[in-house]
Design a protein around this motif. Sequence first.
Motif, PDB file in Angstrom:
ATOM      1  N   TRP A  47       0.857  -1.196   0.000  1.00 57.44           N
ATOM      2  CA  TRP A  47       0.000   0.000   0.000  1.00 57.44           C
ATOM      3  C   TRP A  47       0.884   1.234   0.000  1.00 57.44           C
ATOM      4  O   TRP A  47       1.854   1.310   0.767  1.00 57.44           O
ATOM      5  CB  TRP A  47      -0.873   0.022   1.245  1.00 57.44           C
ATOM      6  N   ARG A  57      -1.342   1.263  -5.138  1.00 58.94           N
ATOM      7  CA  ARG A  57      -0.701  -0.006  -4.807  1.00 58.94           C
ATOM      8  C   ARG A  57       0.616  -0.034  -5.561  1.00 58.94           C
ATOM      9  O   ARG A  57       0.780   0.612  -6.598  1.00 58.94           O
ATOM     10  CB  ARG A  57      -1.564  -1.191  -5.236  1.00 58.94           C
ATOM     11  N   ALA A  75      -5.258   2.781  -5.549  1.00 54.84           N
ATOM     12  CA  ALA A  75      -5.697   2.053  -4.354  1.00 54.84           C
ATOM     13  C   ALA A  75      -7.207   1.980  -4.307  1.00 54.84           C
ATOM     14  O   ALA A  75      -7.902   2.888  -4.758  1.00 54.84           O
ATOM     15  CB  ALA A  75      -5.182   2.756  -3.102  1.00 54.84           C
TER      16      ALA A  75
END
Length: 85
Positions: A47, A57, A75
Amino acid sequence: MSANQVNSVPVEISVLLGRSVLPMQQLLRMGRGAVIPLDAREHDEVWILANNHPVARGEIQIFEEKISIVVTRPANVYDYMALGN
């Protein structure tokens, strides 16, 4: 808002590389230079956070002795929250 104003806003970038579970007693005994093993390996997905909010990501890359993160996709905030973060 001008470009100068936007460029002057500080953004803290952090990467959640992995996790480790340690007994509190072991954590308290650790000193400077202690190594905490993580559950992450090269090419694992991580993350990427901006001001503690998930934004992307990425993938861990290791070249010689340097670790870098390659951004792979945006993300999904709901996935991040589902992990208990």
